[in-house]
Write an enzyme that holds these catalytic residues in place. Sequence first.
Site, short mmCIF file in Angstrom:
data_model
loop_
_atom_site.label_atom_id
_atom_site.label_comp_id
_atom_site.label_asym_id
_atom_site.label_seq_id
_atom_site.Cartn_x
_atom_site.Cartn_y
_atom_site.Cartn_z
N SER A 50 -29.96 35.80 49.65
CA SER A 50 -28.77 34.95 49.76
C SER A 50 -28.90 34.11 51.03
O SER A 50 -29.79 34.37 51.87
CB SER A 50 -27.52 35.82 49.86
OG SER A 50 -27.53 36.53 51.09
N ASP A 83 -30.58 32.97 46.15
CA ASP A 83 -29.34 33.34 45.47
C ASP A 83 -28.19 32.51 46.04
O ASP A 83 -28.02 32.41 47.26
CB ASP A 83 -29.11 34.84 45.75
CG ASP A 83 -28.00 35.44 44.91
OD1 ASP A 83 -27.73 34.93 43.81
OD2 ASP A 83 -27.41 36.47 45.36
N HIS A 84 -27.41 31.90 45.15
CA HIS A 84 -26.21 31.14 45.55
C HIS A 84 -26.47 30.05 46.59
O HIS A 84 -25.76 29.98 47.61
CB HIS A 84 -25.09 32.06 46.05
CG HIS A 84 -24.52 32.92 44.97
ND1 HIS A 84 -23.64 32.45 44.02
CD2 HIS A 84 -24.74 34.22 44.65
CE1 HIS A 84 -23.33 33.42 43.18
NE2 HIS A 84 -23.99 34.51 43.52
N ASP A 105 -25.43 26.89 43.24
CA ASP A 105 -24.12 27.32 42.77
C ASP A 105 -23.14 26.18 42.98
O ASP A 105 -22.43 26.11 43.98
CB ASP A 105 -23.68 28.58 43.54
CG ASP A 105 -22.34 29.09 43.02
OD1 ASP A 105 -21.72 28.39 42.20
OD2 ASP A 105 -21.92 30.18 43.43
N GLY A 187 -19.48 42.57 44.55
CA GLY A 187 -18.93 43.64 45.37
C GLY A 187 -18.62 44.91 44.60
O GLY A 187 -18.99 45.07 43.43
N HIS A 217 -24.20 37.50 37.02
CA HIS A 217 -23.98 37.90 38.42
C HIS A 217 -22.99 39.06 38.43
O HIS A 217 -22.37 39.37 37.42
CB HIS A 217 -23.41 36.71 39.21
CG HIS A 217 -24.45 35.70 39.57
ND1 HIS A 217 -24.84 35.47 40.86
CD2 HIS A 217 -25.20 34.88 38.79
CE1 HIS A 217 -25.79 34.55 40.86
NE2 HIS A 217 -26.04 34.17 39.62
N SER A 220 -23.51 44.92 39.33
CA SER A 220 -23.64 46.30 39.80
C SER A 220 -22.69 47.20 39.02
O SER A 220 -21.57 46.81 38.67
CB SER A 220 -23.32 46.39 41.30
OG SER A 220 -24.47 46.05 42.05
P1 13P Z 1 -23.13 42.78 42.72
O1 13P Z 1 -22.21 42.62 43.88
O2 13P Z 1 -22.38 43.26 41.52
O3 13P Z 1 -24.29 43.62 43.01
O4 13P Z 1 -23.69 41.32 42.33
C1 13P Z 1 -24.72 40.73 43.05
C2 13P Z 1 -24.91 39.29 42.71
O5 13P Z 1 -24.41 38.76 41.75
C3 13P Z 1 -25.78 38.52 43.62
O6 13P Z 1 -25.82 37.17 43.29
O1 G3H Z 2 -23.92 36.84 46.10
C1 G3H Z 2 -23.70 37.93 46.54
C2 G3H Z 2 -24.79 38.80 46.98
O2 G3H Z 2 -24.37 40.12 46.87
C3 G3H Z 2 -25.25 38.46 48.38
O3 G3H Z 2 -24.33 38.85 49.30
O4 G3H Z 2 -23.98 36.87 50.80
O5 G3H Z 2 -23.42 39.22 51.55
O6 G3H Z 2 -25.80 38.49 51.29
P1 G3H Z 2 -24.39 38.31 50.83
ZN ZN Z 3 -24.03 36.32 42.56
#
Ligand code: 13P
Ligand code: G3H
Ligand code: ZN
Length: 335
Positions: A50, A83-84, A105, A187, A217, A220
């Site tokens: 990220s 990521d994002h 994103d 989260g 996304h 978890s």
């Molecule tokens: P979780 O918080 O569900 O693990 O999702 C992670 C995610 O989407 C990172 O881009």
């Molecule tokens: O997009 C969410 C991921 O869990 C990354 O989280 O921005 O705290 O590293 P972060």
């Molecule tokens: Zn995400």
Amino acid sequence: MALVPMRLLLDEAAKGNYAVGAYNVNNMEQIQAIMAAAQETRSPVIIQASRGALKYSNFIYLRHLMLAAVEENPDIPIAMHLDHGNSLETCKKAIELGFTSVMIDGSLKEDSKTPTTYEENLDVTLSVIEYARPLGVTVEAELGTLGGIEDGVGSGKVHLTDPDQAEEFVEETKVDALAVAIGTSHGAYKFKSEPKLALDLVREIHQRIPYTALVMHGSSSVPQDLVEKVNRYGGKMPNAMGVPMSAIQSVIPYGVRKVNIDTDGRMAITAAIRKVFVENPEKFDPRQYLEPAREALTQLVAQKMRDLGTAGHAGEIMPKTLDDMIEYYKKYGLL
Ligand code: 13P
Ligand code: G3H
Ligand code: ZN
């Protein structure tokens, strides 16, 4: 070298009807654990960073740690993914660092909070495609905004991805992968009482854009044994709840090829470290608590790889370079 464009892994997953986990990384132990799991299960893997992770590691450290994973595991196809990404600039920076894949994103403004209009999302996504595609770099975009169906941001279905828009967006942008909003959120607190997801929407979107990899996304599962372990050893995670793996598995046949997981890994690490601290308060050598944490994460990720169907596919994939991808995009009229 098994550093590959993410598109290759998504295409292979489509052929084999499985999904590839995209695991967030911030440090050496996380990367080592994920790679150990990939080795144990013979899985291709997406390691993603990220913006926060890149900043935390001062960019250069994470880049080299990810490249160390590639060097140490030449028999495992690995994609390095941003990521994002929140702007063209961020995506450019990741590509300069050697990432083979970026997410733009565009569902949120650069502040990563305010929703954008469809046109704003389209514009920024197109700018990233224009930059990344001639370099062979994979692009993931997002339509709709993540968030619980019941959490009242707007009302009803406003967060969720609209299948008509998804079709139009993919037609206009030709993105490699599209993150869809179906009621998941990031989260450990995804639902208030029970998981509520618009799983049917995935099938509807897949029918409209059958050749585009869909991304989930917020995937978890927040395993209750980990919640219990964290709490038992002095943590405080009341009412944490995630997406059942069975729900994710149910949509893999409808084009879900990338499944993002961060929180579960964080919890596995935290639970293991807390246990050491409570049971052995005399320990202060970081290796003595980071090693069990790394092992716990390895086991968690190995199980995800089996559950997502990724296990066993590493050896089938013929590695491709970014130059190969440029040829691929030209061949299919995408460049
Ligand atoms: P979780 O918080 O569900 O693990 O999702 C992670 C995610 O989407 C990172 O881009
Ligand atoms: O997009 C969410 C991921 O869990 C990354 O989280 O921005 O705290 O590293 P972060
Ligand atoms: Zn995400």
